[in-house]
Scaffold this motif. Structure first.
Motif, PDB file in Angstrom:
ATOM      1  N   PRO A 136      31.562  23.528   3.421  1.00 26.07           N
ATOM      2  CA  PRO A 136      31.110  22.251   3.954  1.00 26.07           C
ATOM      3  C   PRO A 136      31.705  21.090   3.157  1.00 26.07           C
ATOM      4  N   GLN A 137      32.139  20.063   3.876  1.00 22.38           N
ATOM      5  CA  GLN A 137      32.665  18.881   3.212  1.00 22.38           C
ATOM      6  C   GLN A 137      31.509  17.952   2.902  1.00 22.38           C
ATOM      7  N   PRO A 138      31.485  17.413   1.700  1.00 24.71           N
ATOM      8  CA  PRO A 138      30.428  16.451   1.424  1.00 24.71           C
ATOM      9  C   PRO A 138      30.584  15.275   2.368  1.00 24.71           C
ATOM     10  N   PRO A 139      29.479  14.713   2.843  1.00 23.57           N
ATOM     11  CA  PRO A 139      29.582  13.653   3.857  1.00 23.57           C
ATOM     12  C   PRO A 139      30.241  12.414   3.279  1.00 23.57           C
TER      13      PRO A 139
ATOM     14  N   VAL B   9      18.619 -13.381  13.452  1.00 26.28           N
ATOM     15  CA  VAL B   9      18.233 -12.066  13.965  1.00 26.28           C
ATOM     16  C   VAL B   9      19.335 -11.052  13.684  1.00 26.28           C
ATOM     17  N   MET B  10      20.590 -11.508  13.979  1.00 25.97           N
ATOM     18  CA  MET B  10      21.716 -10.634  13.718  1.00 25.97           C
ATOM     19  C   MET B  10      21.786 -10.274  12.244  1.00 25.97           C
ATOM     20  N   PHE B  11      21.553 -11.316  11.430  1.00 23.08           N
ATOM     21  CA  PHE B  11      21.631 -11.109   9.988  1.00 23.08           C
ATOM     22  C   PHE B  11      20.570 -10.098   9.549  1.00 23.08           C
ATOM     23  N   ILE B  12      19.379 -10.296  10.083  1.00 26.76           N
ATOM     24  CA  ILE B  12      18.293  -9.356   9.735  1.00 26.76           C
ATOM     25  C   ILE B  12      18.672  -7.945  10.153  1.00 26.76           C
ATOM     26  N   ILE B  13      19.203  -7.873  11.418  1.00 30.05           N
ATOM     27  CA  ILE B  13      19.618  -6.556  11.910  1.00 30.05           C
ATOM     28  C   ILE B  13      20.676  -5.969  10.991  1.00 30.05           C
ATOM     29  N   MET B  14      21.628  -6.871  10.610  1.00 27.87           N
ATOM     30  CA  MET B  14      22.763  -6.404   9.823  1.00 27.87           C
ATOM     31  C   MET B  14      22.335  -6.010   8.422  1.00 27.87           C
ATOM     32  N   VAL B  15      21.507  -6.845   7.848  1.00 26.09           N
ATOM     33  CA  VAL B  15      21.183  -6.643   6.431  1.00 26.09           C
ATOM     34  C   VAL B  15      20.087  -5.601   6.235  1.00 26.09           C
ATOM     35  N   PHE B  16      19.142  -5.582   7.159  1.00 27.49           N
ATOM     36  CA  PHE B  16      18.009  -4.667   6.925  1.00 27.49           C
ATOM     37  C   PHE B  16      18.013  -3.453   7.854  1.00 27.49           C
ATOM     38  N   VAL B  17      18.125  -3.730   9.160  1.00 28.66           N
ATOM     39  CA  VAL B  17      17.948  -2.634  10.114  1.00 28.66           C
ATOM     40  C   VAL B  17      19.106  -1.644  10.039  1.00 28.66           C
ATOM     41  N   ILE B  18      20.332  -2.165  10.144  1.00 37.15           N
ATOM     42  CA  ILE B  18      21.481  -1.262  10.164  1.00 37.15           C
ATOM     43  C   ILE B  18      21.635  -0.506   8.851  1.00 37.15           C
ATOM     44  N   PRO B  19      21.591  -1.200   7.715  1.00 36.95           N
ATOM     45  CA  PRO B  19      21.711  -0.429   6.470  1.00 36.95           C
ATOM     46  C   PRO B  19      20.618   0.618   6.337  1.00 36.95           C
ATOM     47  N   ALA B  20      19.425   0.271   6.806  1.00 36.33           N
ATOM     48  CA  ALA B  20      18.339   1.256   6.732  1.00 36.33           C
ATOM     49  C   ALA B  20      18.695   2.468   7.582  1.00 36.33           C
ATOM     50  N   ASN B  21      19.209   2.185   8.783  1.00 38.45           N
ATOM     51  CA  ASN B  21      19.598   3.293   9.659  1.00 38.45           C
ATOM     52  C   ASN B  21      20.753   4.075   9.054  1.00 38.45           C
ATOM     53  N   VAL B  22      21.714   3.306   8.533  1.00 35.45           N
ATOM     54  CA  VAL B  22      22.875   3.955   7.918  1.00 35.45           C
ATOM     55  C   VAL B  22      22.400   4.841   6.778  1.00 35.45           C
ATOM     56  N   LYS B  23      21.473   4.290   5.984  1.00 42.70           N
ATOM     57  CA  LYS B  23      20.938   5.071   4.873  1.00 42.70           C
ATOM     58  C   LYS B  23      20.279   6.337   5.387  1.00 42.70           C
ATOM     59  N   GLN B  24      19.517   6.176   6.472  1.00 44.32           N
ATOM     60  CA  GLN B  24      18.830   7.338   7.050  1.00 44.32           C
ATOM     61  C   GLN B  24      19.860   8.368   7.515  1.00 44.32           C
ATOM     62  N   ILE B  25      20.891   7.858   8.197  1.00 39.74           N
ATOM     63  CA  ILE B  25      21.937   8.761   8.694  1.00 39.74           C
ATOM     64  C   ILE B  25      22.614   9.459   7.529  1.00 39.74           C
TER      65      ILE B  25
ATOM     66  N   LYS C 150      21.366   9.940   4.630  1.00 43.20           N
ATOM     67  CA  LYS C 150      20.413  10.887   4.040  1.00 43.20           C
ATOM     68  C   LYS C 150      20.401  12.187   4.849  1.00 43.20           C
ATOM     69  N   ASN C 151      20.398  12.000   6.182  1.00 41.24           N
ATOM     70  CA  ASN C 151      20.408  13.178   7.056  1.00 41.24           C
ATOM     71  C   ASN C 151      21.675  13.988   6.846  1.00 41.24           C
TER      72      ASN C 151
ATOM     73  N   GLU D 109      23.677  19.576   2.313  1.00 42.62           N
ATOM     74  CA  GLU D 109      22.999  20.422   1.329  1.00 42.62           C
ATOM     75  C   GLU D 109      22.561  21.743   1.954  1.00 42.62           C
ATOM     76  N   SER D 110      22.039  21.632   3.196  1.00 42.12           N
ATOM     77  CA  SER D 110      21.584  22.867   3.832  1.00 42.12           C
ATOM     78  C   SER D 110      22.772  23.756   4.189  1.00 42.12           C
ATOM     79  N   GLU D 111      23.910  23.094   4.513  1.00 43.70           N
ATOM     80  CA  GLU D 111      25.115  23.889   4.760  1.00 43.70           C
ATOM     81  C   GLU D 111      25.547  24.623   3.500  1.00 43.70           C
ATOM     82  N   VAL D 112      25.527  23.870   2.407  1.00 43.07           N
ATOM     83  CA  VAL D 112      25.892  24.468   1.116  1.00 43.07           C
ATOM     84  C   VAL D 112      24.946  25.622   0.807  1.00 43.07           C
ATOM     85  N   GLN D 113      23.672  25.346   1.086  1.00 41.66           N
ATOM     86  CA  GLN D 113      22.654  26.370   0.803  1.00 41.66           C
ATOM     87  C   GLN D 113      22.895  27.612   1.660  1.00 41.66           C
TER      88      GLN D 113
END
Lengths: 154, 483
Positions: free
Chosen positions: B6-9, B183-199, B201-202, B208-212
């Motif tokens: 597995p390649q690290p993401p 609104v865009m800024f909020i989306i950009m600064v908070f919503v998207i990074p949060a989603n990106v972080k979630q993605i 993380k996933n 990790e599960s592949e490695v496992q």
């Protein structure tokens, strides 16, 4: 095994037997028994010695131990069978490989007979006789010159 | 095994998202800007009429003020005034801008007319004439200046109005665009990074599960390999065991051959006569050596069965001959013990059956010799009979010591025998071999016994007639009969 009886009426046999065994006790016992019945017993304690003796000796039968160091009874047998001059001589496997299937294996390899050790002193003569007779039956008495048998290998 | 690692993401680039948002914002601003300018243009268009009208009114007013005369085309001025009034009224902003400068129309007009008259008189009258209220050129100049001032003031007012209009519209647009940007800024600064972080993380979790999984896979492969090695070792050990058995068989028999051989040649009188005591001792030597040989054979048989190397060699055999042979082998001892030793064979049994006669004989000899061995008085009876259509049976019944019930379960195990058996010279392997052989043949063995009353063993074997056997051979190898 046999009930012990004495050899009250010993059969007289005029065989010449080549006895091949690396265990001297076996040689002594069998030689004693066969000699008692009148056979001439030649002995060899190795496969090499046996083949050496067979260069000149033409015994009535060869009693061949299978398990011998260096040149086993199987090897000796192959050499004997490869020599047309010895083809009429019955070769009897004498072995303590008395496990099931051994007899079949030995006969399948082309041995003329199989005698399991320990020998029964009172039946061994009959057993050998049967094998000699069977072998003789393979070669009809009239010496028809079907092949170049008239010129034996020197 | 697959060699997928597995390649690290890779960290998700937020650049495309940011870029698209910037484009969106830009687009919004531009579009809003167009709207803004549109509105401003529209404002110009709308306000233009008002402005002109207001300008006219103001000019007219000033003219009247200056000349004190009514315009030549009063109706037109009035019309313009009315239009301006309506326009200003329509456009509420105008009212507030010009405010109290509007007076009731008629009063205004009166003033205008009066002023016009005065102004015209002043302009047209003969200087120094009485009719001229003011022929002073300075008065005219001051009037012109006042007119200019009024015009300037108007322009200032107009500018202020336009400015206010524009800035209010622009402010509105800025507020609107700003909120969009926010609104865009909020989306950009908070919503998207949060989603990106979630993605991310996933993805990391997935990685990790592949490695496992890969680790587990590797462990499985390793375990498999170890198993294969263990199996090979076991197989090698089994082969070695077989080889060992063959060697042992030979090595044990060879000296025994010598022992039995030497005794036999002496017993046979081949080396001279023996004294009775010598003969007796030689016989004891042979008996013990043969017992040892039997023990060796049984151990080897058992090992062979357990290693799965025992093969049955089915052939037609004469049942009566076989059973009589078994009987005669044990007859001497039975006679010595003065036992009634009987063999009953059911006439309905075929004369010839098919089976591995040497193994069947081995079973019978074992059971019959046991029966004779363990019976001191009474009888030993061998009874062969039809069991079912597909099976025959031999029952061996003795009136011997019997087997205690607690031993009946284990009597077929290796080296288990009733204590008495040891004293009677059994190997402790016979029954184990018997049962294994019977089961190999597809048969069954039954035991019923009572201590002091006797024992009865029943062997049930499948009944194969010679004809059935020949038929089965023809089915499998039709050439067999030709040779």
């Amino acid at each position: 095994m046999s009930e012990t009886t004495n050899a009250s009426q010993p059969r007289r046999i005029d065989w010449e037997i080549l006895l091949v065994d690396d265990v001297s006790d076996n040689i002594i016992v069998i030689k004693t028994a066969l000699s008692f019945f009148g056979a001439t017993v030649h002995t060899a304690t190795s496969g090499f010695e046996a083949l050496e003796k067979l260069e000149t000796l033409r015994p009535t039968a060869v009693l061949l131990d299978l398990r011998m160091p260096k040149l086993s009874g199987w090897d000796v047998f192959k050499t004997i069978r490869a020599n047309p001059a010895l083809e009429r001589i019955p070769v009897i496997a004498a072995t303590a490989y008395a496990m099931e299937g051994d007899k079949e294996e030995v006969l399948a390899a082309g041995f003329d007979g199989y005698i399991s050790k320990p020998f029964d002193m009172f039946s061994i003569v009959d057993q050998i006789q049967k094998i000699i007779n069977a072998k003789a039956a393979q070669f009809p008495q009239p010496t028809d010159p079907q092949d170049s048998e008239s010129t034996p290998v020197p | 095994m697959s060699q997928i690692t597995p390649q690290p993401p890779k960290p998700i680039s937020i650049f495309p998202a940011v870029l698209s948002i910037i484009i969106l914002i830009g687009f919004t601003i531009v579009s809003q800007g167009i709207v803004v300018f549109d509105i401003i243009d529209d404002g110009d268009d709308i306000d233009y009429t008002n402005t002109i009208n207001l300008y006219r009114i103001a000019t007219l007013e000033l003219l009247y003020t200056a000349t004190g005369d009514a315009p030549e085309s009063l109706p037109a001025a009035l019309e313009a005034h009315q239009a301006a009034y309506h326009a200003v009224n329509r456009n509420g902003e105008g009212v507030s801008v010009l405010g109290d400068e509007y007076e009731p129309l008629d009063r205004r007009l009166r003033h205008l007319t009066e002023a016009h008259d005065t102004f015209r008189t002043a302009l047209t009258c003969e200087p120094q004439s009485a009719a001229c209220p003011s022929s002073d050129s300075r008065a005219l100049e001051s009037l012109a200046q006042a007119l200019n001032a009024r015009i300037d003031a108007f322009y200032d007012q107009f500018e202020a109005l336009s400015q206010a209009d524009r800035s209010s519209v622009v402010a509105l647009q800025i507020v609107f665009s700003g909120s969009v940007v926010l609104v865009m800024f909020i989306i950009m600064v908070f919503v998207i990074p949060a989603n990106v972080k979630q993605i991310q993380k996933n993805q990391t979790r997935l990685y990790e599960s592949e490695v496992q999984a890969l680790e587990q896979n590797k462990a499985l492969v390793r375990a498999n390999r170890e198993l294969a090695v263990a199996r090979r070792q076991a197989e090698a050990a089994n082969r070695m065991k077989s080889q060992f058995l063959a060697t042992m068989s030979h090595e044990l028999r060879t000296p025994l051959n010598a022992v039995i051989g030497y005794s036999q040649i002496q017993l046979a009188g081949m080396v001279g006569e023996l004294s009775p005591e010598q003969r007796n001792f030689q016989e004891r030597i042979v008996v013990n050596a043969e017992h040892l040989l039997a023990l060796i054979n049984e151990v080897l048989d058992l090992s062979k069965i357990e290693a799965g190397r025992m093969e049955l060699n089915d052939k037609p055999f004469n049942l009566r001959e076989m059973l009589k042979g078994v009987q005669s082998q044990n007859a001497v001892l039975a006679e010595k013990k003065n036992l009634a030793f009987r063999l009953d064979i059911d006439d309905r049994l075929p004369e010839v059956l098919v089976g591995d006669v040497s193994r069947i004989r081995q079973i019978m000899i074992n059971l019959v010799s046991n029966a004779v061995k363990f019976t001191d008085s009474g009888s030993v009876v061998m009874e062969a009979a039809v069991h079912t259509k597909e099976a025959w049976r031999v029952t061996i019944t003795d009136t011997g010591v019997g087997i205690p019930s607690h031993l009946q379960e284990t009597i077929f195990d290796e080296f288990r025998q009733a204590e008495d058996g040891i004293q009677r010279g059994g190997t402790g392997l016979g029954l184990a071999i018997v049962r294994k052989l019977v089961l190999m043949m597809g048969g069954n063995i039954r035991l019923s016994s009572e201590v002091g009353q006797g024992t009865s063993f029943t062997i049930i074997l499948p009944m194969i007639t010679e004809q059935e056997w020949l038929d089965s051979l023809e089915d499998t190898e039709p050439m067999a009969t030709i040779s």
